[in-house]
Design a protein around this motif. Structure first.
Motif, PDB file in Angstrom:
ATOM      1  N   PRO A 154     -20.565 -66.252  66.057  1.00  0.00           N
ATOM      2  CA  PRO A 154     -21.505 -67.062  65.136  1.00  0.00           C
ATOM      3  C   PRO A 154     -21.237 -66.944  63.840  1.00  0.00           C
ATOM      4  CG  PRO A 154     -22.660 -65.076  65.634  1.00  0.00           C
ATOM      5  CD  PRO A 154     -21.209 -65.095  66.670  1.00  0.00           C
ATOM      6  N   PRO A 155     -21.451 -67.837  62.771  1.00  0.00           N
ATOM      7  CA  PRO A 155     -21.294 -67.562  61.354  1.00  0.00           C
ATOM      8  C   PRO A 155     -22.092 -66.380  60.846  1.00  0.00           C
ATOM      9  CG  PRO A 155     -22.008 -69.731  61.952  1.00  0.00           C
ATOM     10  CD  PRO A 155     -22.063 -69.130  63.085  1.00  0.00           C
ATOM     11  N   PHE A 156     -21.336 -65.787  59.949  1.00  0.00           N
ATOM     12  CA  PHE A 156     -22.115 -64.514  59.382  1.00  0.00           C
ATOM     13  C   PHE A 156     -21.666 -64.312  58.177  1.00  0.00           C
ATOM     14  CE2 PHE A 156     -17.891 -63.317  61.087  1.00  0.00           C
ATOM     15  CZ  PHE A 156     -17.194 -62.442  60.207  1.00  0.00           C
ATOM     16  N   THR A 157     -22.665 -63.121  57.502  1.00  0.00           N
ATOM     17  CA  THR A 157     -22.005 -62.682  56.233  1.00  0.00           C
ATOM     18  C   THR A 157     -22.051 -61.193  56.446  1.00  0.00           C
ATOM     19  OG1 THR A 157     -23.054 -64.545  54.875  1.00  0.00           O
ATOM     20  CG2 THR A 157     -22.613 -62.445  53.708  1.00  0.00           C
ATOM     21  N   ALA A 158     -21.067 -60.376  56.011  1.00  0.00           N
ATOM     22  CA  ALA A 158     -20.946 -58.939  56.336  1.00  0.00           C
ATOM     23  C   ALA A 158     -20.788 -58.135  54.881  1.00  0.00           C
ATOM     24  CB  ALA A 158     -20.030 -58.650  57.442  1.00  0.00           C
ATOM     25  N   GLN A 159     -21.313 -57.066  54.750  1.00  0.00           N
ATOM     26  CA  GLN A 159     -20.887 -56.353  53.451  1.00  0.00           C
ATOM     27  C   GLN A 159     -20.048 -54.997  53.786  1.00  0.00           C
ATOM     28  OE1 GLN A 159     -22.255 -57.096  50.325  1.00  0.00           O
ATOM     29  NE2 GLN A 159     -20.600 -55.697  49.696  1.00  0.00           N
ATOM     30  N   CYS A 160     -18.850 -54.941  53.629  1.00  0.00           N
ATOM     31  CA  CYS A 160     -18.183 -54.019  53.727  1.00  0.00           C
ATOM     32  C   CYS A 160     -17.919 -52.727  52.868  1.00  0.00           C
ATOM     33  CB  CYS A 160     -16.730 -54.375  54.171  1.00  0.00           C
ATOM     34  SG  CYS A 160     -16.690 -55.976  55.421  1.00  0.00           S
ATOM     35  N   TRP A 211     -17.912 -65.692  57.341  1.00  0.00           N
ATOM     36  CA  TRP A 211     -17.646 -66.970  58.176  1.00  0.00           C
ATOM     37  C   TRP A 211     -18.511 -68.257  58.300  1.00  0.00           C
ATOM     38  CZ3 TRP A 211     -18.859 -68.830  63.074  1.00  0.00           C
ATOM     39  CH2 TRP A 211     -18.112 -69.988  63.570  1.00  0.00           C
ATOM     40  N   ASP A 212     -18.230 -69.471  57.798  1.00  0.00           N
ATOM     41  CA  ASP A 212     -18.983 -70.339  57.930  1.00  0.00           C
ATOM     42  C   ASP A 212     -19.006 -71.337  59.157  1.00  0.00           C
ATOM     43  OD1 ASP A 212     -17.101 -72.359  57.350  1.00  0.00           O
ATOM     44  OD2 ASP A 212     -17.410 -71.985  55.146  1.00  0.00           O
ATOM     45  N   PRO A 213     -19.963 -72.086  59.253  1.00  0.00           N
ATOM     46  CA  PRO A 213     -19.689 -73.146  60.599  1.00  0.00           C
ATOM     47  C   PRO A 213     -18.396 -73.995  60.391  1.00  0.00           C
ATOM     48  CG  PRO A 213     -21.915 -73.143  59.675  1.00  0.00           C
ATOM     49  CD  PRO A 213     -21.118 -72.272  58.859  1.00  0.00           C
ATOM     50  N   ALA A 214     -17.964 -74.060  59.231  1.00  0.00           N
ATOM     51  CA  ALA A 214     -16.744 -75.080  59.388  1.00  0.00           C
ATOM     52  C   ALA A 214     -15.413 -74.228  59.502  1.00  0.00           C
ATOM     53  CB  ALA A 214     -16.528 -75.368  57.825  1.00  0.00           C
ATOM     54  N   THR A 226     -21.852 -53.847  57.344  1.00  0.00           N
ATOM     55  CA  THR A 226     -22.936 -54.241  57.633  1.00  0.00           C
ATOM     56  C   THR A 226     -23.241 -55.703  57.751  1.00  0.00           C
ATOM     57  OG1 THR A 226     -23.669 -52.182  56.564  1.00  0.00           O
ATOM     58  CG2 THR A 226     -25.272 -53.798  56.892  1.00  0.00           C
ATOM     59  N   ILE A 227     -23.717 -55.966  59.005  1.00  0.00           N
ATOM     60  CA  ILE A 227     -24.204 -57.655  59.201  1.00  0.00           C
ATOM     61  C   ILE A 227     -25.323 -57.861  58.193  1.00  0.00           C
ATOM     62  CG2 ILE A 227     -24.575 -59.573  60.754  1.00  0.00           C
ATOM     63  CD1 ILE A 227     -21.835 -57.842  60.867  1.00  0.00           C
ATOM     64  N   LEU A 228     -25.397 -58.662  57.138  1.00  0.00           N
ATOM     65  CA  LEU A 228     -26.191 -59.058  56.401  1.00  0.00           C
ATOM     66  C   LEU A 228     -27.137 -60.256  57.128  1.00  0.00           C
ATOM     67  CD1 LEU A 228     -24.544 -58.887  52.975  1.00  0.00           C
ATOM     68  CD2 LEU A 228     -25.954 -57.173  53.950  1.00  0.00           C
ATOM     69  N   SER A 231     -28.159 -68.456  62.911  1.00  0.00           N
ATOM     70  CA  SER A 231     -29.024 -69.263  62.214  1.00  0.00           C
ATOM     71  C   SER A 231     -29.745 -68.762  60.938  1.00  0.00           C
ATOM     72  CB  SER A 231     -30.186 -69.581  63.116  1.00  0.00           C
ATOM     73  OG  SER A 231     -30.886 -68.474  63.589  1.00  0.00           O
ATOM     74  N   ASP A 232     -29.482 -67.434  60.915  1.00  0.00           N
ATOM     75  CA  ASP A 232     -30.023 -66.829  59.381  1.00  0.00           C
ATOM     76  C   ASP A 232     -28.833 -66.878  58.363  1.00  0.00           C
ATOM     77  OD1 ASP A 232     -31.983 -65.417  60.662  1.00  0.00           O
ATOM     78  OD2 ASP A 232     -30.766 -63.856  61.276  1.00  0.00           O
ATOM     79  N   GLN A 233     -27.999 -67.686  58.447  1.00  0.00           N
ATOM     80  CA  GLN A 233     -27.035 -67.889  57.382  1.00  0.00           C
ATOM     81  C   GLN A 233     -27.685 -69.153  56.508  1.00  0.00           C
ATOM     82  OE1 GLN A 233     -24.679 -65.531  57.325  1.00  0.00           O
ATOM     83  NE2 GLN A 233     -23.209 -67.092  56.710  1.00  0.00           N
ATOM     84  N   PRO A 234     -27.258 -68.784  55.169  1.00  0.00           N
ATOM     85  CA  PRO A 234     -28.041 -69.828  54.212  1.00  0.00           C
ATOM     86  C   PRO A 234     -27.432 -71.303  54.685  1.00  0.00           C
ATOM     87  CG  PRO A 234     -26.938 -68.070  53.080  1.00  0.00           C
ATOM     88  CD  PRO A 234     -26.528 -67.870  54.623  1.00  0.00           C
ATOM     89  N   ASP A 235     -28.197 -72.254  54.630  1.00  0.00           N
ATOM     90  CA  ASP A 235     -27.958 -73.597  54.839  1.00  0.00           C
ATOM     91  C   ASP A 235     -27.824 -74.416  53.821  1.00  0.00           C
ATOM     92  OD1 ASP A 235     -30.885 -73.550  54.238  1.00  0.00           O
ATOM     93  OD2 ASP A 235     -31.262 -75.406  55.135  1.00  0.00           O
TER      94      ASP A 235
END
Length: 304
Positions: free
Chosen positions: A26-32, A40-43, A98-100, A104-108
């Protein structure tokens, strides 16, 4: 860190695997660690601190992104759950990010049919660009005033308008009050910011040249007793040209080789540098403001 068990790499091109692999993760935003943000975005774009990363696909539940010498193993269970984003810096045991947000929680993004195709950075000498539309989101870069960026879509959150923007090399979210309508194409000083070091007294910025060009220049400013590091990729045997034009006294610079050794010790702003490089990798030009007041300056880079 211990990576998830791998299915042996498939003998297929990465491009052919991309769609299948991304369908499962799934698309995600992670803080390392060290303030690095991976998205990673849906595109299908994997970005590290807003800049594109190289990606190697292994199977539908596992791939690796690489940027700045750091490898980020990314995996899920077969049903898309159990997302893990690893952090493997060279010479270190690494760990996990850490998965932020994910799925579906990704900013649209509400694409810009009701807004301009391009914005210009205005109202800020250096605009913070964040990983998500929030003042609490990680800063993935800073864009100089006058930069023209592409509008990827805007939305309202936290009581203000945020726009997803791209300067052609990096992308992120910025508050709309610091953006004004502009005409394309995207144009920038081409020094694409890549974040801020842990040290409080300097920032770091990746220098990129316009396509087909061997040089670039732009204007910036520094507070007193603060420095700014410009990271410039170059190869052994190439020639580097650098000039610092300061609008006041007390501005100096130092050039470092990729291995951290000093290529040119502290030099005053009235002395330009021309010389052949003897290492390949990221060279650092660190500009210092040793004066007691804020100084503006212009820098010019060239590689031949």
């Amino acid at each position: 860190m211990t990576r998830p068990a791998l299915i042996p790499p498939l003998a297929l091109a990465a491009a052919a695997l991309a769609t299948a692999a991304h369908a499962e993760i799934p698309p995600f935003t992670a803080q390392c660690p060290t303030g690095i943000t991976v998205t990673w975005d849906p595109a299908g774009n994997v970005r590290v601190n807003g800049s594109p990363a190289s990606v190697r696909m292994y199977n539908q539940q596992y791939f690796e992104a690489t940027a700045g010498g750091i490898t980020f193993p990314i995996s899920t269970d077969q049903d898309g759950s159990g997302l893990l984003v690893g952090f493997n810096p060279p010479g270190s045991a690494g760990g996990y990010c850490t998965i932020l947000s994910q799925g579906s929680d990704q900013p649209d993004t509400t694409a810009g049919a009701d807004g301009p195709d391009h914005f210009q950075v205005s109202g800020a000498s250096r605009l913070n660009v964040r990983s998500a539309p929030s003042t609490s989101a990680a800063i993935v870069g800073k864009l100089p005033a006058g930069t023209v960026v592409e509008n990827l879509g805007c939305r309202q959150t936290e009581g203000r308008d945020w726009c997803h923007i791209s300067d052609g090399d990096a992308s992120g979210w910025a508050a709309s009050e610091f953006l004004s309508e502009a005409s394309g194409p995207v144009r920038a000083p081409r020094a694409t910011p890549v974040g801020q070091d842990n040290a409080a007294n300097h920032t770091v910025q990746q220098v990129r040249f316009p396509r087909g060009s061997t040089g670039t220049e732009f204007t910036d400013s520094l507070d007193p007793q603060v420095s700014h590091r410009y990271v410039l990729g170059a190869r052994n045997g190439q020639f580097l040209y650098f000039r610092l034009a300061a609008n006041g006294p007390g501005m100096t610079y130092v050039i470092y080789n990729p291995d951290g050794s000093v290529l040119l010790d502290e030099m005053s702003s009235d002395r330009e540098y021309r010389g052949q490089l003897w290492q390949s990798g990221d060279h650092i030009v660190e500009v210092h403001n040793t004066a007691n007041g804020r100084q503006s300056f212009n820098v010019i880079f060239g590689i031949n």
